[in-house]
Design a protein around this motif. Structure first.
Motif, PDB file in Angstrom:
ATOM      1  N   ASN A 159      -6.796   5.382  -8.268  1.00  0.00           N
ATOM      2  CA  ASN A 159      -6.962   4.079  -7.621  1.00  0.00           C
ATOM      3  C   ASN A 159      -7.205   2.971  -8.642  1.00  0.00           C
ATOM      4  OD1 ASN A 159      -6.608   5.115  -5.036  1.00  0.00           O
ATOM      5  ND2 ASN A 159      -8.788   5.497  -4.728  1.00  0.00           N
ATOM      6  N   THR A 170      -6.525   2.907   3.329  1.00  0.00           N
ATOM      7  CA  THR A 170      -7.117   1.716   2.735  1.00  0.00           C
ATOM      8  C   THR A 170      -6.021   0.689   2.475  1.00  0.00           C
ATOM      9  OG1 THR A 170      -6.792   2.524   0.477  1.00  0.00           O
ATOM     10  CG2 THR A 170      -8.862   3.140   1.581  1.00  0.00           C
ATOM     11  N   LYS A 171      -6.429  -0.541   2.184  1.00  0.00           N
ATOM     12  CA  LYS A 171      -5.445  -1.587   1.869  1.00  0.00           C
ATOM     13  C   LYS A 171      -4.665  -1.221   0.607  1.00  0.00           C
ATOM     14  CE  LYS A 171      -7.688  -5.522   4.111  1.00  0.00           C
ATOM     15  NZ  LYS A 171      -8.283  -6.868   3.930  1.00  0.00           N
TER      16      LYS A 171
END
Length: 307
Positions: A179, A216-217
């Motif tokens: 991420n 998630t975005k």
């Protein structure tokens, strides 16, 4: 085996896959590996094993049982008995270990279980020592990149599917590194959030899906990036890219995977040579196994290829 047969397998997939397996079987040497330029690496042998198992081949009594058995013995013979390391780099280690995980419980070989546990323990200990709590080329590496990290992550998921204990913390730390490498457009970079590529983004999306993480975005941006690049092909890392892209889209978006799969079937059909192999700068064993595994989601025999 857990194959899902409610969907009809496209005839061209079966033709391509069957010819590819025949090539791998005929070109395997007596040691259980392959003679081309990367065919002796345990990781490449592991990918070949996965290609057979992903087609639903019986590893004990089927027509390719001997091929699978010799390949697994080769992988086992390449393991360091002291620390569990297989091969001479973490790429090779993860794909060889993944093959052991996929064979565990299916193959009648008592050596697989202890070898698999040692190999997984090495992956986990390497992560603990790493400054980024991720992975790179050697067990001692202090830096990390998304390709090696993705390979270890997928292997940990395969081991977990096989019933081995894998700490949640190891998965969370690996995902955190992936991420951190996400850029503003959702693509994922090699060692940081710079220079994102579809191949690296596919690795990140796949690991997110296999971890069954909440949407998630950031994940949505990465998936959107992949959907915008369905026609992309990686000239530098062929088959490695298709291997991950097919899995990522299969788990993330049925519509995108259907579109990608139809295109990939045509693409692989055009690339396959008369002897059933696939050309590539990493050698025919790697290229053929990678190409076949990009089509293996049509069969869904391996647990990691199920939704």
């Amino acid at each position: 085996m857990p194959g899902r047969q409610d969907d009809v397998i496209p005839p061209q997939v079966e033709l391509i896959y069957g010819r590819g397996l025949e090539y791998l079987a005929k070109s395997q040497n007596d040691r259980g590996c392959w003679n081309d330029n990367t065919g002796t690496e345990p990781g490449v042998v592991g990918l070949c094993v996965a290609a057979f198992l992903a087609h639903g081949e019986d590893p004990n009594t089927g027509p390719y049982a001997g091929v699978i058995g010799k390949a697994l013995e080769y992988i086992l013979s390449e393991q360091n008995q002291t620390n569990g390391y297989i091969g001479n780099n973490m790429y090779s280690h993860c794909f060889a270990t993944k093959a052991l995980a996929e064979s565990y419980g299916m193959v009648d070989n008592p050596k697989i279980a202890p070898a698999l546990r040692k190999a997984i323990d090495l992956i986990l200990s390497a992560q603990k020592r790493n400054n980024f709590k991720a992975w790179r080329y050697t067990p001692e590496s202090k830096d990390a990149d998304t390709t090696v990290t993705g390979g270890q992550m997928v292997t940990l998921f395969a081991a977990r599917n096989a019933g081995l204990e894998v700490p949640d913390e190891a998965i969370k730390n690996g995902l955190a590194f992936l991420n951190k490498c996400r850029t503003d457009d959702g693509s994922i970079g090699y060692t940081s959030a710079i220079g994102g590529k579809p191949s690296l983004t596919a690795i990140g999306v796949l690991c997110h899906c296999l971890a069954k993480e909440p949407v998630t975005k950031g994940y949505e941006k990465s998936l959107s990036f992949l959907k915008k690049n369905l026609e992309f092909r990686d000239r530098y890392y062929p088959y490695y890219y298709e291997y991950y892209m097919s899995q990522a889209l299969f788990h993330a978006s049925d519509e995108a995977w259907q579109e990608w799969n139809a295109s990939n079937i045509r693409y692989m059909g055009a690339l396959q040579t008369r002897d059933g192999s696939f050309p590539g700068n990493q050698g025919e064993a790697f290229s053929t196994a990678g190409a076949l595994l990009s089509l293996a989601l049509n069969y869904r025999y391996l647990p990691i290829y199920e939704k």
